[in-house]
Design a protein around this motif. Structure first.
Motif, mmCIF file in Angstrom:
data_model
loop_
_atom_site.group_PDB
_atom_site.id
_atom_site.type_symbol
_atom_site.label_atom_id
_atom_site.label_comp_id
_atom_site.label_asym_id
_atom_site.label_seq_id
_atom_site.Cartn_x
_atom_site.Cartn_y
_atom_site.Cartn_z
ATOM 1 N N LYS A 191 0.839 -1.214 0.000
ATOM 2 C CA LYS A 191 0.000 0.000 0.000
ATOM 3 C C LYS A 191 0.869 1.258 0.000
ATOM 4 O O LYS A 191 0.562 2.251 -0.643
ATOM 5 C CB LYS A 191 -0.913 0.005 1.237
ATOM 6 C CG LYS A 191 -2.231 -0.775 1.075
ATOM 7 C CD LYS A 191 -3.033 -0.811 2.366
ATOM 8 C CE LYS A 191 -3.949 0.390 2.492
ATOM 9 N NZ LYS A 191 -5.272 0.262 1.849
ATOM 10 N N LEU A 192 1.976 1.199 0.728
ATOM 11 C CA LEU A 192 2.878 2.354 0.783
ATOM 12 C C LEU A 192 3.564 2.580 -0.566
ATOM 13 O O LEU A 192 3.723 3.714 -1.013
ATOM 14 C CB LEU A 192 3.919 2.163 1.883
ATOM 15 C CG LEU A 192 3.379 2.196 3.311
ATOM 16 C CD1 LEU A 192 4.400 1.627 4.292
ATOM 17 C CD2 LEU A 192 2.995 3.627 3.707
ATOM 18 N N ASP A 193 3.930 1.488 -1.211
ATOM 19 C CA ASP A 193 4.556 1.633 -2.539
ATOM 20 C C ASP A 193 3.546 2.183 -3.535
ATOM 21 O O ASP A 193 3.868 3.047 -4.356
ATOM 22 C CB ASP A 193 5.095 0.276 -3.018
ATOM 23 C CG ASP A 193 6.263 -0.195 -2.151
ATOM 24 O OD1 ASP A 193 6.561 -1.390 -2.144
ATOM 25 O OD2 ASP A 193 6.862 0.671 -1.442
ATOM 26 N N GLU A 194 2.300 1.725 -3.413
ATOM 27 C CA GLU A 194 1.246 2.243 -4.300
ATOM 28 C C GLU A 194 1.022 3.727 -4.007
ATOM 29 O O GLU A 194 0.883 4.555 -4.908
ATOM 30 C CB GLU A 194 -0.051 1.457 -4.061
ATOM 31 C CG GLU A 194 -1.187 1.804 -5.012
ATOM 32 C CD GLU A 194 -2.503 1.112 -4.598
ATOM 33 O OE1 GLU A 194 -2.450 0.155 -3.784
ATOM 34 O OE2 GLU A 194 -3.557 1.566 -5.080
ATOM 35 N N ALA A 195 1.073 4.061 -2.712
ATOM 36 C CA ALA A 195 0.902 5.470 -2.312
ATOM 37 C C ALA A 195 2.004 6.323 -2.920
ATOM 38 O O ALA A 195 1.764 7.409 -3.451
ATOM 39 C CB ALA A 195 0.926 5.578 -0.788
ATOM 40 N N PRO B 183 11.381 7.568 6.044
ATOM 41 C CA PRO B 183 10.759 8.130 7.251
ATOM 42 C C PRO B 183 9.274 8.437 7.094
ATOM 43 O O PRO B 183 8.496 8.228 8.019
ATOM 44 C CB PRO B 183 11.550 9.419 7.488
ATOM 45 C CG PRO B 183 12.816 9.259 6.745
ATOM 46 C CD PRO B 183 12.512 8.372 5.578
ATOM 47 N N ALA B 184 8.870 8.907 5.924
ATOM 48 C CA ALA B 184 7.445 9.241 5.738
ATOM 49 C C ALA B 184 6.606 7.978 5.643
ATOM 50 O O ALA B 184 5.478 7.920 6.147
ATOM 51 C CB ALA B 184 7.274 10.089 4.485
ATOM 52 N N GLN B 185 7.178 6.941 5.022
ATOM 53 C CA GLN B 185 6.436 5.677 4.968
ATOM 54 C C GLN B 185 6.271 5.129 6.393
ATOM 55 O O GLN B 185 5.187 4.705 6.777
ATOM 56 C CB GLN B 185 7.170 4.653 4.084
ATOM 57 C CG GLN B 185 7.088 4.962 2.605
ATOM 58 C CD GLN B 185 7.477 3.760 1.739
ATOM 59 O OE1 GLN B 185 7.699 2.649 2.237
ATOM 60 N NE2 GLN B 185 7.555 3.979 0.446
ATOM 61 N N LEU B 186 7.348 5.196 7.175
ATOM 62 C CA LEU B 186 7.270 4.668 8.542
ATOM 63 C C LEU B 186 6.268 5.460 9.376
ATOM 64 O O LEU B 186 5.359 4.906 9.992
ATOM 65 C CB LEU B 186 8.642 4.715 9.206
ATOM 66 C CG LEU B 186 8.647 4.307 10.685
ATOM 67 C CD1 LEU B 186 8.211 2.858 10.837
ATOM 68 C CD2 LEU B 186 10.024 4.519 11.305
ATOM 69 N N THR C 18 1.636 13.385 5.985
ATOM 70 C CA THR C 18 0.234 13.726 5.718
ATOM 71 C C THR C 18 -0.166 13.320 4.301
ATOM 72 O O THR C 18 -1.235 12.749 4.077
ATOM 73 C CB THR C 18 0.043 15.247 5.911
ATOM 74 O OG1 THR C 18 0.492 15.616 7.222
ATOM 75 C CG2 THR C 18 -1.409 15.644 5.743
ATOM 76 N N ALA C 19 0.740 13.573 3.354
ATOM 77 C CA ALA C 19 0.452 13.205 1.963
ATOM 78 C C ALA C 19 0.290 11.693 1.839
ATOM 79 O O ALA C 19 -0.659 11.196 1.201
ATOM 80 C CB ALA C 19 1.576 13.705 1.054
ATOM 81 N N TYR C 20 1.186 10.940 2.483
ATOM 82 C CA TYR C 20 1.076 9.468 2.444
ATOM 83 C C TYR C 20 -0.215 9.005 3.116
ATOM 84 O O TYR C 20 -0.916 8.112 2.635
ATOM 85 C CB TYR C 20 2.273 8.843 3.159
ATOM 86 C CG TYR C 20 3.397 8.422 2.249
ATOM 87 C CD1 TYR C 20 4.503 9.239 2.045
ATOM 88 C CD2 TYR C 20 3.356 7.207 1.564
ATOM 89 C CE1 TYR C 20 5.530 8.872 1.206
ATOM 90 C CE2 TYR C 20 4.390 6.820 0.712
ATOM 91 C CZ TYR C 20 5.477 7.648 0.538
ATOM 92 O OH TYR C 20 6.496 7.291 -0.309
#
Ligand SMILES: O=P(O)(O)OC[C@H]1O[C@](O)(CO)[C@@H](O)[C@@H]1O
Length: 471
Positions: A37-41, A257-260, A420-422
């Protein structure tokens, strides 16, 4: 922990993970389970770049390139004026306030001029309380004051009302030179403020069209105020660029860091933590909590997702300050409903230290303080609060800054904007608009907007004058 290359900003998520004390914590598998999901984000976010939605990141180099002109103007006006007043609201005010409090002397305005390098005093009027507004006018000499009218849309009733009053006031006290006392920061193409600035010859700085108010601190919205008050804006942008590079180039929830940070927030929300407490143990970051509250609330609090389905999503931000709110809110965090995730912010070291004198005549349960420092006491209390929350099975994480520096504040701003964007992608909502307040902003009907105005008319028709509603 996710040590950054510069080891200046660390995300410590121990308090979120399952442990012998914290049986309700996450396992690493939970975080890894979000990777796709994070990679898709990440893919979706980069697809948004052409729509300008990522300009808070992509335009950082352009903001850096504009610094020489911005700083030259800042130095020029800092030498001419004793006071600098921002007229603005929301992102137009909270960013400048947060960065000033984080990086300047806590009592900056109370310093003697030479103690603040002869930079002007700094004030922000971010409300339309008539008393507060007038009383600031009573303590400032308008002939020695520069007003920065900041409005991205140029149509925010509150800021435009403030502008009309100030312009009238300056015309009265400064005559024809009133225009030298006003600098405007607004969108490059739209809104009422732009033609007024062009017609009346106000100095003007541009907020790039793709950057919304709550994401605009690293544009002239925040950079001009910071530069005028003597803050190293080059280092502020350098930290932002370093964090931005890290977030755009690294893959994986344990490296990005943003993904985490967004994964921790999203998983907490999935587990029922509908409240996100932001609790710096640094007085200089108290207003950063206000800035983050707008970023988190206005970006994620949405009625519909991007398929048009009614979802009413969001996570309520709560501002807190350590150690202070250990004596007001932590009781609720530890024993109240388990619906909160707490993010602490701490420093590895403060820029100054304060010893506590020894007094052997004191009772033992006070005497232990002697010979310690305030920061040792603060660190101990913060760790004790973490431990108490862990024992209570409450989720908490920590952002550790090596120190309060412009570089680290730049990193922090970009981390939280990207988080926030993620999170908007994980929620599948548009994190970059604010339909719920848009109408109220542009009409004269107040925050309720036209719908509220019609409802009020109907209520008066049904129940008579408004006062009956209150009886
Ligand atoms: O900078 P503007 O356009 O005056 O808007 C001020 C604030 O009002 C909002 O548009 C809505 O509350 C915020 O997003 C923004 O920070």
């Amino acid at each position: 922990m996710i040590p950054m290359e510069t080891s200046k900003l660390i995300i410590d998520y121990t308090g979120m993970m399952v442990s012998e004390q914290n049986s309700k914590g996450f396992a690493k598998e939970d975080l890894l389970g979000l990777q796709s999901k994070l990679d898709e984000a990440q893919t979706n976010l980069h697809a948004l770049r052409d729509s300008g939605k990522l300009d808070f990141s992509l335009l950082l180099p352009e903001m850096l390139a504009q610094l020489p002109e911005l700083c030259a103007y800042a130095d020029e006006v800092a030498a001419k004026f004793e006071n600098f007043v921002v007229l603005g609201i929301g992102g137009s005010a909270l960013g400048p306030l947060a960065v000033q409090q984080a990086l300047n002397h806590y009592y900056y305005n109370e310093l003697l001029p030479d103690q603040r390098s002869n930079r002007p005093r700094f004030y922000v009027l971010d409300n339309i309380d008539p008393v507060r507004f007038k009383e600031l006018g009573q303590v400032l000499d308008p002939r020695k004051t520069l007003y920065n009218v900041i409005s991205k849309s140029g149509n925010t009733s509150e800021t435009m009302a403030q502008f009309l009053i100030v312009r009238d006031y300056l015309r009265h006290f400064c005559g024809e030179s009133y225009a030298d006392h006003i600098v405007v920061t607004t969108d490059q193409q739209k809104g009422n403020l732009l033609p007024i600035a062009l017609k009346e010859g106000f100095k003007r700085f541009v907020i790039p069209s793709g950057i919304g108010g709550r994401f605009s601190e690293l544009t002239p919205v925040g950079l001009l105020a910071a530069a005028i008050c003597g803050i190293d804006v080059e280092q502020l942008l350098a930290g932002a660029l370093e964090m931005d590079r890290r977030i755009r180039e690294t893959k994986g929830v344990f490296a990005n860091p943003a993904q985490l940070k967004s994964a921790l927030s999203y998983l907490s929300w999935q587990k029922g933590k509908k409240i996100s407490v932001f609790m710096p143990y640094v007085d200089g970051l108290k207003t950063m909590a206000d800035w983050y509250a707008q970023l988190w609330a206005e970006s994620l609090g949405k009625r519909y997702d991007r398929t048009g389905k009614a979802v009413s999503l969001g996570q309520t931000p709560v501002k807190a300050l350590g150690v202070t709110d250990q004596h007001s809110q932590v009781q609720l965090y530890a024993e109240g409903p388990d619906d909160k995730v707490i993010t602490f912010l701490t420093l590895e070291e403060f820029k100054d230290t304060q010893g506590i004198p020894v007094d052997s005549a004191l009772p033992e349960d006070i005497q232990f303080l002697g010979g310690k420092t305030l920061e040792e006491l603060l660190f101990a209390e913060q760790k004790a609060t973490e431990y108490a929350l862990t024992l209570a099975g409450r989720q908490h994480q920590k952002i550790i800054l090596s120190a309060l520096t412009p570089f680290n504040i730049g990193q922090l701003l970009l981390l939280l904007e990207w988080e926030t964007a993620y999170m908007g992608e994980l929620f599948n909502i548009n994190a970059f608009d604010q339909p719920g307040v848009e109408e109220g902003k542009n009409g004269t009907y107040g925050l309720m907007g036209r719908a509220g105005y019609e409802a009020k008319k109907q209520a008066i028709k049904e129940f008579g004058q408004e006062r009956h509603l209150l009886e």
